[in-house]
Structure formats: C-alpha cells, structure tokens
Write a protein that holds these residues in place. Structure first.
Motif, PDB file in Angstrom:
ATOM      1  N   ASP A 169       0.830  -1.205   0.000  1.00  0.00           N
ATOM      2  CA  ASP A 169       0.000   0.000   0.000  1.00  0.00           C
ATOM      3  C   ASP A 169       0.866   1.258   0.000  1.00  0.00           C
ATOM      4  O   ASP A 169       0.592   2.227  -0.729  1.00  0.00           O
ATOM      5  CB  ASP A 169      -0.933   0.004   1.209  1.00  0.00           C
ATOM      6  N   LEU A 170       1.907   1.254   0.827  1.00  0.00           N
ATOM      7  CA  LEU A 170       2.817   2.397   0.874  1.00  0.00           C
ATOM      8  C   LEU A 170       3.526   2.564  -0.464  1.00  0.00           C
ATOM      9  O   LEU A 170       3.651   3.688  -0.980  1.00  0.00           O
ATOM     10  CB  LEU A 170       3.837   2.211   1.999  1.00  0.00           C
ATOM     11  N   ARG A 173       1.386   4.199  -3.138  1.00  0.00           N
ATOM     12  CA  ARG A 173       1.198   5.647  -2.984  1.00  0.00           C
ATOM     13  C   ARG A 173       2.361   6.438  -3.556  1.00  0.00           C
ATOM     14  O   ARG A 173       2.209   7.610  -3.909  1.00  0.00           O
ATOM     15  CB  ARG A 173       0.992   5.996  -1.503  1.00  0.00           C
ATOM     16  N   HIS A 174       3.534   5.822  -3.614  1.00  0.00           N
ATOM     17  CA  HIS A 174       4.732   6.548  -4.054  1.00  0.00           C
ATOM     18  C   HIS A 174       5.347   5.951  -5.322  1.00  0.00           C
ATOM     19  O   HIS A 174       6.477   6.305  -5.679  1.00  0.00           O
ATOM     20  CB  HIS A 174       5.764   6.557  -2.926  1.00  0.00           C
ATOM     21  N   LYS A 175       4.624   5.050  -5.969  1.00  0.00           N
ATOM     22  CA  LYS A 175       5.070   4.442  -7.217  1.00  0.00           C
ATOM     23  C   LYS A 175       6.412   3.727  -7.047  1.00  0.00           C
ATOM     24  O   LYS A 175       7.296   3.789  -7.919  1.00  0.00           O
ATOM     25  CB  LYS A 175       5.148   5.481  -8.335  1.00  0.00           C
ATOM     26  N   SER A 260       8.385   6.213   4.191  1.00  0.00           N
ATOM     27  CA  SER A 260       7.305   7.140   3.850  1.00  0.00           C
ATOM     28  C   SER A 260       7.809   8.578   3.836  1.00  0.00           C
ATOM     29  O   SER A 260       7.499   9.353   2.913  1.00  0.00           O
ATOM     30  CB  SER A 260       6.162   6.989   4.858  1.00  0.00           C
ATOM     31  N   SER A 264       8.090  10.860   0.484  1.00  0.00           N
ATOM     32  CA  SER A 264       7.268  12.077   0.477  1.00  0.00           C
ATOM     33  C   SER A 264       8.120  13.321   0.260  1.00  0.00           C
ATOM     34  O   SER A 264       7.680  14.282  -0.381  1.00  0.00           O
ATOM     35  CB  SER A 264       6.502  12.201   1.796  1.00  0.00           C
TER      36      SER A 264
END
Length: 458
Positions: A169-170, A173-175, A260, A264
C-alpha cells in the motif's frame, strides 16, 4: 484528522499564550488572565495547559507552560494542547522557539488508534506561526502515525501477509516497486534463516523488497525486523513475556515510516527497503535449540536459543543488502531486552563503526528531540558468540552485554557497505506523554529523516 493546520488564523481563533516557568508576569497577559493563572496556581510548568475564561462562559484562550528551557523535548510537549484544548480554532499568541518541531509535537499529541472502535481525539484547527515547514510537519506526523498503527495492530490482523500488504500500500502511494519471496521459495532464493524461523507458522514467511528512486542516485537501504509475533519458539516465553509481542515487528514498522518520509520528501536517493516478515511460532517443524542453520552469507549458525530469532532473519536480509554495496545501510529491530535494561524504553541505543555517521546521527537526534545513544561494538565480546560446532552461536552463554553481542552478530553479515548502523529500538511507549499515548511508537526515524535530509536534499 483531529488536528488540522491552517496558514492564517480565523477571525474567531483563540490565542495560546506561551509561558516560561515562573514567567507568568512577563507573558503579556491582561489582568483577568493573570488573576486566573494565580487562582489556578499556574506558573508555566512544562506541558501544562490552562484554559482561560471568555465571554458567556466560553473559552477565551489558553496558557501553555514551556518550563525553564525551549529545548526539543519541551517542543514535543506541545502535544498536550491536542489533548487539553476545547474543540475549535486556535493560534499561538507568539511563535515557539522551534515552530516546526512544536507543530510536529502538536500533531503527534492528537494521535488515537481508532481501528477497533476508539473515538478520535478532539477536532482542533490550528493556525501555524511563521517559519513553520508545514509540509515536513505533515509528512513526519503521518509517518509516525503509520508506524504507530502498524505496531498497535494485533497479530490476527498484522501477520506476515498483512505486513506485506502494508508495504505494498505504501509503495503504491509513491510508485515504488515491490517484490516478495514467500514460503519455500525462500530456500531456492538462498534465505535459509528467514525460512527456518518462520516455517512453523500457518502464514508463510517472506522477504519483502521495496525499491524507489533514481537507480543512479546514492543507494540507501533500510532493513526492518518483521517478527509479527514471537512466542519464543521452542524456548517458549512465559505468558507475561508474550503480552507485547505484537510489537516485535516494530523494526519493520519504523523502516516503513522512515521510507514514507523519504519518498514524500523526494530525497535524492535510490531507496531500498528489506523486511523479513515471519511469525516465530511452535509446531512440529519449528527450528530447535541445537540446530545448525546455514545463512545466505555462508556463515553457519548454531541455535543456542530460539527466542533470539530476530538476528537470524536480519542476517539474511543484511547479507542481501550488503551485496550491492549501498552507501548507507540502516537496520532497525526490537532486538534485545538488554537494551531496555541498559537505557530504558525511551532511549534506544545504536551501533556503528563509522564515527562520522555516529556524530551525524547524534546531532540529528538532538535537533529533532528523538533521543538516541551510541553504544560500542566492543570486539572483545565477539568471542562470547563462539560455537564448537559452527561458525557462530546466535546467543552467548553468560547473558552479559546482550545488546552489544547482538549487534556484533549482525556486523558479521555486513562487509561491503560503506556505512552501516544498527538500531535496537523498543517501539513502544509504556506510559503516556504529551506527544504520545501508551502503545506503539516511532523511534529514531525522525532523527534519521533529519540525517538523510542533510545528506541527500531533494
């Protein structure tokens, strides 16, 4: 989210006055507020919140105690505001000494683990003062919340398979790219110790491998211990020793939280995250005391105790990480009770042979109020891990220096990496503090984000 940040204070926003210890008279308060503070014996004690009266019985503002020093730990105490202020719109009457760290503390204090029905905290809107890095405050708090959520989730909902899902999942979100080696495929891929530790569980062991970023950027690799529950194996723990063993994947949770933040922030790195995810269970095919296991690196390991399983799965993952010679290799694990005996639950030790890296970590820890303490890789203790039948034993026989000898065990599996550091974390708050409730906790990752920001700016 219970605490939302805004750039500007609304017209009806209420002020929070910052008061140093014994500094009420110098805080610029009006006569009513001064009288109220005196009546409630408020003298600016660190972390204390006193709501001031307004018109018609409504709140008119608040006082917040800074204590004697505007240090980092005092900034984290701003989390008390999230627990104590009435719902509504608020702003600081004057800027905190470190506005970004104060914003992080405020946000962290709003955390509530709600998955199983507990209600969220109070809904506050807080106007941030000038000088706040709002984007950083948000990414740090969200990473800490992710870490806490993963650790707090019990094993029936956070086994090796669900830890894999959290990583996927993480990554989505960040490809980032994820590959997973599961079950008997671990033997074919030469991860024998990960397989041995996890094979007794009904949920297959696995190695989670996440990659993100420019392949030509400096290589930074994170390895996290993912023991989703630890019975102790055949060297079984007492029942009291198992009560918190859902948190034995705290190393994995923390490296996912750090990943993460790195992604980010868009740091200039080729990030790799390796998580050996297992459950140390008991069944007829569980590994045994006295077994001799092969490792990915070729080092043979005699099992002196099946409850020292975390270092076994980390060793295979570290050996894989070391093969590509990363510039920086960090592993995190809830590895030893000895670390807690030495330094307690709030001050994790770290180990590295690199003095420059150690200095950078220590400075980042101070800057971010994320306490860490360097411990020695004391070579004379290495002989305590000797075995008469294998290259090394996974435990010592005398019980001394358990955290140091665990780090020395891991160091055997890191040869080619430029810089390596091992963090023996607790990943748990045993008592409530302003910025954190009792439960799962992120440790060292705010400091490591600071270190990586300095080394590899976006």
């Amino acid at each position: 989210m219970p605490v939302e940040f805004t750039a500007k204070a609304a017209r009806r926003s209420l002020p929070v006055h910052l008061v140093h210890k014994d500094g009420v008279a110098e805080a610029g308060l009006d006569a009513v507020a001064l009288a109220w503070a005196k009546a409630h014996d408020f003298s600016g004690e660190a972390g204390r919140v006193l709501v001031l009266p307004g018109a018609n019985g409504a709140p008119g503002g608040a006082l917040f105690g800074l204590g004697k020093n505007d240090d980092g730990l005092a900034a984290l105490a701003f989390g008390a505001l999230a627990k104590s202020l009435p719902e509504g719109q608020w702003h600081f009457a004057s800027a905190p000494a470190d506005p970004t760290l104060a914003a992080i503390g405020l946000k962290l204090g709003s955390y509530v683990f709600t998955r199983y029905g507990k209600k969220p905290g109070r809904e506050l809107t807080f106007a941030l003062p000038k000088g706040v890095d709002a984007a950083r405050a948000e990414r740090v708090s969200q990473a800490v919340f992710l870490t806490r959520d993963l650790v707090n989730t019990p094993t029936n909902d956070m086994g090796p398979d669900m830890l894999e899902k959290a990583a996927r999942d993480l990554a989505a979100r960040h490809k980032a790219r994820v590959s997973v080696t599961t079950g008997d495929a671990l033997l074919k891929a030469n991860f024998p110790m990960i397989h041995a530790v996890g094979r007794a569980s009904t949920i297959a062991p696995r190695l989670i491998d996440m990659v993100w970023g420019d392949k030509n950027a400096p290589k930074v690799t994170l390895v996290g211990k993912g023991v989703c529950f630890d019975t102790g194996g055949l060297d079984i723990k007492p029942s009291s020793g198992m009560l918190l063993m859902k948190k034995d994947m705290g190393g994995a949770a923390n490296v996912l939280g750090l990943a993460s933040m790195v992604m980010s922030a868009g740091l200039r790195v080729r990030l790799r995250v390796l998580i050996p995810a297992v459950e140390n269970a008991i069944s007829g095919n569980a590994f045994r005391p006295g077994d001799i296991l092969a490792s990915r690196k070729g080092i043979t390991v005699e099992i002196g105790n099946t409850d020292a399983e975390g270092r076994l799965i980390l060793a295979d993952a570290l050996a894989l990480a070391d093969q590509e010679k990363p510039e920086l290799l960090i592993d995190m694990a809830t590895l030893t009770g000895a670390a807690r005996v030495a330094l307690g639950p709030d001050l994790p030790p770290f180990y590295t042979p690199d003095d420059s890296l150690a200095a950078g970590i220590a400075e980042a820890a101070r800057t971010t109020a994320d306490p860490l303490w360097r411990m020695p890789l004391w070579k004379p203790y290495d002989s305590k891990l000797s075995s008469k039948v294998a290259d090394v034993n996974n435990v010592t026989t005398d019980g001394f220096a358990g955290s140091i000898t665990a780090a020395l065990f891991l160091q055997r599996f890191v040869e080619n990496t430029r810089s390596w550091a091992h963090f023996d974390i607790f990943a748990w708050n045993p008592s409530e503090r302003p910025h954190c409730p009792v439960g799962g906790e992120a440790q060292a990752i705010r400091a490591l984000e600071e270190l990586l920001l300095r080394r590899y700016p976006a």
